[in-house]
Design a protein around this motif. Structure first.
Motif, PDB file in Angstrom:
ATOM      1  N   VAL A 224       0.839  -1.200   0.000  1.00 40.02           N
ATOM      2  CA  VAL A 224       0.000   0.000   0.000  1.00 40.02           C
ATOM      3  C   VAL A 224       0.875   1.251   0.000  1.00 40.02           C
ATOM      4  CG1 VAL A 224      -1.631   1.351   1.382  1.00 40.02           C
ATOM      5  CG2 VAL A 224      -2.004  -1.102   1.052  1.00 40.02           C
ATOM      6  N   ASP A 225       1.891   1.268   0.849  1.00 40.68           N
ATOM      7  CA  ASP A 225       2.781   2.421   0.912  1.00 40.68           C
ATOM      8  C   ASP A 225       3.466   2.660  -0.426  1.00 40.68           C
ATOM      9  OD1 ASP A 225       2.137   2.906   3.527  1.00 40.68           O
ATOM     10  OD2 ASP A 225       3.960   2.024   4.371  1.00 40.68           O
ATOM     11  N   ARG A 226       3.920   1.592  -1.054  1.00 34.85           N
ATOM     12  CA  ARG A 226       4.585   1.736  -2.349  1.00 34.85           C
ATOM     13  C   ARG A 226       3.623   2.308  -3.380  1.00 34.85           C
ATOM     14  NH1 ARG A 226       6.059  -0.708  -7.258  1.00 34.85           N
ATOM     15  NH2 ARG A 226       8.294  -0.486  -7.696  1.00 34.85           N
ATOM     16  N   ALA A 227       2.390   1.794  -3.402  1.00 35.91           N
ATOM     17  CA  ALA A 227       1.413   2.262  -4.381  1.00 35.91           C
ATOM     18  C   ALA A 227       1.040   3.719  -4.157  1.00 35.91           C
ATOM     19  CB  ALA A 227       0.169   1.386  -4.315  1.00 35.91           C
ATOM     20  N   GLN A 228       1.091   4.170  -2.911  1.00 30.27           N
ATOM     21  CA  GLN A 228       0.667   5.541  -2.588  1.00 30.27           C
ATOM     22  C   GLN A 228       1.845   6.499  -2.428  1.00 30.27           C
ATOM     23  OE1 GLN A 228      -2.239   5.492   0.614  1.00 30.27           O
ATOM     24  NE2 GLN A 228      -3.353   3.781  -0.315  1.00 30.27           N
ATOM     25  N   GLY A 229       3.035   6.058  -2.839  1.00 29.01           N
ATOM     26  CA  GLY A 229       4.171   6.957  -2.912  1.00 29.01           C
ATOM     27  C   GLY A 229       4.943   7.158  -1.640  1.00 29.01           C
ATOM     28  N   ARG A 230       4.726   6.306  -0.653  1.00 28.50           N
ATOM     29  CA  ARG A 230       5.461   6.427   0.614  1.00 28.50           C
ATOM     30  C   ARG A 230       6.635   5.452   0.625  1.00 28.50           C
ATOM     31  NH1 ARG A 230       0.052   6.806   2.210  1.00 28.50           N
ATOM     32  NH2 ARG A 230      -0.067   4.564   2.605  1.00 28.50           N
ATOM     33  N   GLY A 231       7.757   5.932   1.103  1.00 27.24           N
ATOM     34  CA  GLY A 231       8.923   5.067   1.221  1.00 27.24           C
ATOM     35  C   GLY A 231       9.598   4.834  -0.118  1.00 27.24           C
ATOM     36  N   PRO A 232      10.654   4.029  -0.114  1.00 27.07           N
ATOM     37  CA  PRO A 232      11.402   3.785  -1.356  1.00 27.07           C
ATOM     38  C   PRO A 232      10.597   2.935  -2.334  1.00 27.07           C
ATOM     39  CG  PRO A 232      12.213   2.363   0.402  1.00 27.07           C
ATOM     40  CD  PRO A 232      11.240   3.305   1.036  1.00 27.07           C
ATOM     41  N   ALA A 233      10.820   3.178  -3.629  1.00 29.19           N
ATOM     42  CA  ALA A 233      10.147   2.393  -4.661  1.00 29.19           C
ATOM     43  C   ALA A 233      10.731   0.995  -4.748  1.00 29.19           C
ATOM     44  CB  ALA A 233      10.247   3.093  -6.006  1.00 29.19           C
ATOM     45  N   GLY A 234      12.015   0.859  -4.363  1.00 27.26           N
ATOM     46  CA  GLY A 234      12.650  -0.454  -4.374  1.00 27.26           C
ATOM     47  C   GLY A 234      13.127  -0.910  -5.734  1.00 27.26           C
ATOM     48  N   GLY A 235      12.895  -0.115  -6.748  1.00 28.43           N
ATOM     49  CA  GLY A 235      13.298  -0.472  -8.104  1.00 28.43           C
ATOM     50  C   GLY A 235      12.590   0.411  -9.112  1.00 28.43           C
ATOM     51  N   ASP A 236      12.719   0.072 -10.404  1.00 30.76           N
ATOM     52  CA  ASP A 236      12.179   0.933 -11.454  1.00 30.76           C
ATOM     53  C   ASP A 236      10.777   0.539 -11.894  1.00 30.76           C
ATOM     54  OD1 ASP A 236      12.809  -1.434 -12.729  1.00 30.76           O
ATOM     55  OD2 ASP A 236      13.722  -0.468 -14.476  1.00 30.76           O
ATOM     56  N   LEU A 237      10.179  -0.462 -11.271  1.00 29.21           N
ATOM     57  CA  LEU A 237       8.816  -0.840 -11.631  1.00 29.21           C
ATOM     58  C   LEU A 237       7.845   0.218 -11.111  1.00 29.21           C
ATOM     59  CD1 LEU A 237       7.791  -3.378 -13.147  1.00 29.21           C
ATOM     60  CD2 LEU A 237       7.118  -4.294 -10.919  1.00 29.21           C
ATOM     61  N   SER A 238       6.847   0.547 -11.919  1.00 25.54           N
ATOM     62  CA  SER A 238       5.886   1.590 -11.551  1.00 25.54           C
ATOM     63  C   SER A 238       5.274   1.309 -10.186  1.00 25.54           C
ATOM     64  CB  SER A 238       4.790   1.660 -12.615  1.00 25.54           C
ATOM     65  OG  SER A 238       3.794   2.575 -12.253  1.00 25.54           O
ATOM     66  N   ARG A 239       5.101   2.347  -9.389  1.00 29.37           N
ATOM     67  CA  ARG A 239       4.578   2.193  -8.027  1.00 29.37           C
ATOM     68  C   ARG A 239       3.143   1.668  -7.999  1.00 29.37           C
ATOM     69  NH1 ARG A 239       6.663   4.489  -3.314  1.00 29.37           N
ATOM     70  NH2 ARG A 239       8.654   5.583  -3.511  1.00 29.37           N
TER      71      ARG A 239
END
Length: 458
Positions: free
Chosen positions: A101-116
């Motif tokens: 959820v955090d990744r999808a909503q722009g919180r924290g590191p993306a962890g890579g180049d895949l779209s959030r």
């Protein structure tokens, strides 16, 4: 890098060798040698076996979720009791959901180049975790039923099903429940993403502004497996929530290029294979089958939703069903909905798990006595398509700019549809429920498990 599974096998082998040497050197005694508890471990499921393919591994690596299963395995190896293992499973499963959820909503590191906005890292990481639980050999005896309970706890925690947190009653905030699904038809194209699951991640815990004030959205994701539905995963998740919410929408992927608000849901399973390649045909199994209706109906304000400018995809009020008429034997398509006394063979949303979650949720609404007061029903999103030149799964890439744009547009349009639905059902609003029949597409092919486009609706 040595995998956790390889490490555990090597450790077990070394421990066994040490024990054998110690036994050869030790004096013989009359005491019996203790035997190890029988293992309840099981082989990976069909769904879990896909995890080893190149595409899932790339998705995990390009999102940073490739560390989830190894870290979970290490934590699980430290458990010394069932109770401790259960705490680890619930904590780590909830952490995965929160991270997605955090990744999808722009919180924290993306962890890579895949779209959030991508829902696939959550799906594949969860399968890595369930595979670890399924094959885990703990230091204590673990029965098959206890292992199943751990798997169930992991599923619920990592799908957001046990973390639906709405504001207290009395606060001036509407409560909206939205559900999505895992990717499916993965043997056609293992790259597939499900925009309903991506929508769930994007909306979970968010607040939207409506004409009647603020509304809090809570979401959960469901598996594409017949058995989970027969075991009551929908009712278990929604039973406590429906009396607390002001509106609910179950969401899944439907046809190419369009949204559908499904008017009627049918009590029939059409047999299309699920993510474990299992098919089920027959009446949807529910409690108290003696009072089970053949049809349930949406209470979403479909006319308002269809009339509103919600996004670039057209939205239809889909009234078509497939039925066996009263006294008949052959299934026929009814563009304007079921006739009295008929037997369901497909709802507007087909006869797969998208129709089933809609049927179960609206039947639960009615059995709880909420049918006349709680707006709720099913919304089918457009099929999430890859960009031109990237449609062949044998040669295509896991993502492309058009693919991401399509998913973002679908997510945004679902959010707007939900907002329109809340506005239309606000106190003092008169909702026009006039029929807006989609007769142009009311064909037998569209009413079944597979739409006229050849894509499964679920």
């Amino acid at each position: 890098m040595i995998s956790p599974l390889t490490y555990r096998r090597a450790r077990a082998a070394a421990t066994g060798l040490a024990a054998l040497l110690a036994g050869l050197c030790a004096p013989t005694t009359a005491s019996a040698t203790p035997t190890a508890p029988a293992s309840s471990a099981a082989a990976p499921t069909v769904e879990e076996q896909r995890l080893d393919r190149a595409v899932p591994q790339e998705i995990l690596r390009r999102s940073g979720f490739d560390t989830v299963a190894p870290e979970f395995a290490r934590a699980l190896d430290g458990a010394r009791s069932y109770a401790q293992a259960e705490r680890i499973v619930v904590r780590q499963g909830g952490r995965l959901w929160t991270r997605a959820v955090d990744r999808a909503q722009g919180r924290g590191p993306a962890g890579g180049d895949l779209s959030r906005d991508d829902d696939r890292p959550l799906y594949w990481a969860r399968l890595g975790m369930t595979r670890e639980v399924r094959g885990w050999e703990p230091r204590f005896e673990l029965s098959a039923s206890q292992r199943a309970q751990l798997l169930g706890a992991l599923e619920r925690a990592s799908r957001g099903q046990d973390s639906l947190l709405f504001p207290q009653r009395g606060k001036e905030v509407k409560r909206i429940l939205v559900t999505g699904f895992d990717p499916f038809t993965l043997d056609r194209d293992v790259r597939i993403s499900n925009p309903s699951g991506a929508t769930a991640l994007a909306l979970d815990g968010t607040v939207i502004r409506t004409a009647d004030g603020l509304a809090r959205v809570e979401t959960a994701v469901f598996p594409v497996r017949w058995q989970d539905f027969a075991d009551g995963t929908v009712e278990r998740t929604l039973r406590k929530q429906l009396p607390r919410v002001d509106l609910f929408a179950t969401v899944s992927q439907g046809r190419v290029g369009r949204f559908d608000v499904e008017r009627t849901n049918g009590a029939w399973r059409g047999g299309f294979a699920d993510n474990d390649t299992v098919g089920r045909t027959g009446t949807i199994p529910v409690t108290d089958p003696a009072t089970q209706p053949q049809w349930t109906t949406t209470t979403l304000p479909y006319a308002d939703i269809v009339a509103a400018a919600t996004g670039r995809f057209p939205v239809y009020d889909n009234t078509s069903v497939t039925e066996i008429p009263a006294g008949g034997t052959a299934a026929v398509v009814r563009p304007d909905g079921p006739t009295p006394g008929s037997t369901a063979r497909a709802g507007g949303g087909g006869d797969y798990l998208s129709n089933e979650i809609a049927y179960r949720a609206t039947l639960l609404r009615d059995r709880l006595g909420l049918g006349s007061s709680l707006p709720g029903g099913h919304v089918h999103t457009p099929v999430l398509q890859f960009g031109a030149g990237n449609t062949d799964p044998a040669t295509g890439t896991v993502t492309d700019p058009e693919f991401v744009r399509n998913r973002l547009d679908i997510i945004a349009q679902v959010r707007t549809i939900v907002t329109v639905a809340v506005d239309a059902t606000a106190p003092g609003t008169t909702t026009d429920t006039a029929t807006t029949t989609d007769t142009a597409t009311a064909t037998a092919a569209d009413s079944g498990a597979v739409s006229a486009t050849g894509r499964t609706r679920g």
